[in-house]
Design a protein around this motif. Structure first.
Motif, short mmCIF file in Angstrom:
data_model
loop_
_atom_site.label_atom_id
_atom_site.label_comp_id
_atom_site.label_asym_id
_atom_site.label_seq_id
_atom_site.Cartn_x
_atom_site.Cartn_y
_atom_site.Cartn_z
N PRO A 128 0.82 -1.21 0.00
CA PRO A 128 0.00 0.00 0.00
C PRO A 128 0.86 1.27 0.00
O PRO A 128 1.92 1.29 0.63
CB PRO A 128 -0.81 -0.13 1.30
CG PRO A 128 -0.04 -1.07 2.14
CD PRO A 128 0.66 -1.99 1.22
N GLU A 139 -13.55 0.57 -0.14
CA GLU A 139 -12.19 0.43 -0.66
C GLU A 139 -11.82 1.64 -1.52
O GLU A 139 -10.70 2.15 -1.46
CB GLU A 139 -12.05 -0.85 -1.48
CG GLU A 139 -12.02 -2.13 -0.68
CD GLU A 139 -13.38 -2.48 -0.10
OE1 GLU A 139 -14.41 -2.22 -0.78
OE2 GLU A 139 -13.44 -2.98 1.04
N ASP A 140 -12.80 2.09 -2.33
CA ASP A 140 -12.55 3.24 -3.20
C ASP A 140 -12.24 4.48 -2.38
O ASP A 140 -11.32 5.25 -2.69
CB ASP A 140 -13.76 3.50 -4.10
CG ASP A 140 -13.96 2.39 -5.11
OD1 ASP A 140 -12.96 1.73 -5.43
OD2 ASP A 140 -15.09 2.19 -5.55
N GLU A 185 -11.15 4.56 0.62
CA GLU A 185 -9.86 4.37 1.28
C GLU A 185 -8.70 4.71 0.33
O GLU A 185 -7.71 5.31 0.73
CB GLU A 185 -9.73 2.93 1.77
CG GLU A 185 -10.41 2.70 3.10
CD GLU A 185 -10.34 1.26 3.55
OE1 GLU A 185 -10.02 0.39 2.72
OE2 GLU A 185 -10.66 1.02 4.72
N LYS A 186 -8.89 4.33 -0.91
CA LYS A 186 -7.85 4.61 -1.90
C LYS A 186 -7.76 6.12 -2.15
O LYS A 186 -6.68 6.67 -2.33
CB LYS A 186 -8.20 3.90 -3.22
CG LYS A 186 -7.03 3.09 -3.78
CD LYS A 186 -7.48 2.37 -5.02
CE LYS A 186 -7.18 0.90 -4.93
NZ LYS A 186 -7.70 0.17 -6.07
N VAL A 240 -6.25 7.64 1.09
CA VAL A 240 -5.05 6.96 1.61
C VAL A 240 -5.15 6.79 3.13
O VAL A 240 -4.17 6.96 3.86
CB VAL A 240 -3.74 7.70 1.22
CG1 VAL A 240 -2.56 6.74 1.22
CG2 VAL A 240 -3.85 8.35 -0.13
#
Lengths: 395, 230
Positions: free
Chosen positions: A132, A202-203, A205-206, A209
């Motif tokens: 990550p 998840e999106d 989080e991406k 970051v």
């Protein structure tokens, strides 16, 4: 945003610069306020000795971490490149033109895996995808944070929430001003969530970051949904669209399977391995027919259960094709309802070729064209069954 | 809730929209939360088509129809729910057979009444359809309140609280099932339940009495009602 390597390089040079600056500082005579506007030089104020400014503890810790991370990534990238060349040589291909797709194929060929979960199978990907990404320094040399919400722990995420909240209050003010002038917000401009969904956890989080909990993600969806449902939300279409993504299209379902013809000109469609639970069925539907049905050589009496018989008839009744098609099916595995469900899916899947597209859409909404993924839930250790717990005794 | 307001004319539509929202998704569902509940009845779909509500579903994926759902005219969601409540150890086939026998019995009794009746006005008021009788019996037995134990000062109080429509339907159905299980062994389930359903559809019988008992108890415990919030 600066990339880690660049920032790291610049920081190292900056550190030197700071030291240089402090040592090259040319002391100048400064004068007191008591002699402003006169020629009298007044009392000279003693020059202060400037202490060498050191970088803060946080910054130093960060630099250490960044170096470690960068070194690690460098090594990983190097290993990946070497591995890629080896793999290409093994497969007898030119390493220069060896793409990621080739790598995946080679890995699948060299290390065949029977593991069910795709995550458990061997893979080889560039390290930037596997490990990550890490955040850049969030504070300057003296340890002061750049971000207003630094102390929330998740600044980027809370900034999104903050933006949503400010937008909402702005919209409220706007609506009030409209209503003061006796104008109602335009109903036609109202936004709707049809055809789109919110970014998944998840999106987000991406995007930020930052690692989010389910609770935080729920808060995000509630907030953005509230903004969307505001009567004046059309003012911030672009802002809302940032957090939306289109629904997956249903094109694959709508495209009917190819029709074949028998020797005497009858159209037919065969669907193989229709699943339901552990049953599998091969179903053939002949189009101009008289309503003949054969399941493993028997008629509808193959099933004793009325519910199973109803299931076989469901797609036919739904499309009004009961006496217009002939059906041949072979089923294996599973129980009664599994077998019936497998045949039902096979019939409805092949009927798509013989009915109008509108009816296909209706079948989709009726849930006939969706594969039923549901399986028996496993028993868990420490429990009597899948959900049932043992009787609890205090002692 | 923009959508809700727009399509509030149709109850089923609202239900589907609610189920699609991620906040209401089932915890263990294998389907992703944006999957809609299938609309498998042809009449409901026709209604949607007339009003143009079907356009909204174009991009939404739908769950597969369950194995007890069909568009057949013999299928009724209330009946299939009742079968699910009365079955023991997953013997759905048997449960369905028993309920169908009950329906047969109801039909026989009602038809006998119907043929005996000479007054045309009274004759037309007799319901012969067993499914209608079942539904009527269930609506007659739905309680308005229930009692929940609340701990206050070391002792438990039975506090009357309002219940949702779904919950009250569940209570009514469960009472019928329990009533059927308490019967004498010499009587068959079908005969016993047929009588019970007909009586309940006329607002008397054991299950209606059970409902009234609960209401009476709630009435006598009304002094505790404030424990619900304080």
């Amino acid at each position: 945003m600066m990339s880690i390597t660049r920032l790291f390089a610049s920081l190292v040079t900056k550190k030197l610069n700071i030291l240089k600056l402090t040592s090259n500082y040319v002391p100048r005579c400064t004068y007191g306020l008591n002699n402003v506007g006169s020629n009298d030089p007044g009392i000279e104020i003693e020059e202060k000795k400037i202490v060498e400014e050191k970088t803060s503890l946080a910054m130093r810790a960060y630099l250490q971490r960044a170096t470690l991370y960068n070194n690690f990534m460098e090594q990983q990238t190097h290993e990946f490149q070497v591995g890629k060349r080896h793999l290409a040589n093994m497969m007898g291909v030119d390493p220069e033109t060896f793409t990621q797709k080739d790598i995946n194929e080679a890995i699948e060929y060299l290390f065949p895996s029977g593991l069910y979960d795709p995550k458990a199978r061997p893979f080889m990907k560039p390290p930037s995808e596997v490990f990550p990404p890490k955040k850049d320094a969030e504070f300057d040399e003296s340890g002061r944070p750049f971000h207003v919400f630094f102390y929330t722990g998740k600044p980027n995420f809370y900034l999104i929430l903050h933006n949503i909240a400010t937008k909402l209050s702005e919209l409220n003010k706007f609506e009030d001003s409209l209503r003061k002038n006796n104008i109602l917000p335009d109903d036609n401009k109202k936004l709707s969530s049809i055809g789109s969904q919110w970014l998944s956890k998840e999106d987000v989080e991406k995007l930020t970051v930052e690692k989010l909990s389910d609770y935080e993600y729920k808060h995000f969806t509630i907030a953005i949904e509230r903004l969307l449902k505001h009567p004046c939300s059309y003012k911030y279409v672009e802002f809302i669209a940032q957090y939306q993504k289109p629904m997956i299209t249903t094109k694959a379902i709508m495209e009917s399977s190819p029709v074949e013809y028998t020797k005497d000109g009858k159209a037919y469609v065969t669907v193989k391995d229709c699943p339901r639970k552990s049953a599998r069925a091969d179903v053939t539907v002949f189009y101009p027919g008289t309503g003949k049905l054969s399941i493993n050589g028997k008629g509808i009496e193959f099933f004793d259960d009325i519910q199973a018989r109803e299931q076989i008839l469901f797609p036919l009744l739904f499309t009004d094709m009961v006496e217009k098609v002939d059906i041949e099916a072979t089923v294996r595995g599973g129980g009664i309802s599994g077998k019936a469900g497998a045949i039902r899916f096979g019939i409805s899947w092949s009927l798509r070729s013989f009915v109008e597209p509108e009816t296909v859409e209706r079948m989709r909404i009726a849930g006939l064209l969706q594969k039923d993924y549901r399986r028996r839930e496993r028993k868990k250790p420490g429990q009597a069954r899948a959900r049932r717990k043992f009787t609890w005794k205090k002692r | 809730m923009a959508l809700l307001v727009k399509y509030s004319k149709f109850g089923s539509c609202i239900k589907h929209l609610f189920q699609m929202s991620p906040q209401f998704a089932a915890k263990y569902s294998v389907y992703p939360p944006h999957f809609g509940e299938p609309i498998y009845k042809k009449q409901e779909l026709d209604k949607l088509l007339e009003t143009g509500g079907i356009e909204n579903f174009k991009l939404i994926p739908f769950k597969a129809a369950k194995s007890n759902e069909t568009c057949s005219i013999f299928h009724d969601p209330v009946v299939s729910k009742f079968i699910n409540y009365m079955l023991i150890k997953g013997q759905k086939k048997l449960a369905r057979q028993v309920l169908e026998k009950t329906f047969e019995q109801i039909k026989k009794i009602q038809l006998a009444k119907y043929n005996k009746e000479t007054d045309p006005e009274k004759k037309s008021s007799i319901i012969v359809d067993p499914v209608v009788i079942l539904k009527k019996a269930i609506t007659n037995c739905k309680p308005l309140l229930k009692l929940t134990p609340v701990k206050r000062g070391g002792s438990y109080y039975q506090v009357p609280v309002p219940i949702t429509d779904k919950e009250s339907t569940f209570y009514a159905m469960r009472w019928f099932v329990h009533c059927g299980r308490e019967k004498d062994k010499s009587v068959s389930f079908a005969d016993f339940m047929a009588n019970e359903f007909i009586q309940a559809s006329n607002n008397n019988g054991r299950v209606v009495k059970k409902k009234l008992d609960l209401h009476k108890q709630c009435e006598s415990n009304r002094a505790y009602a404030h424990y619900r919030w304080s």
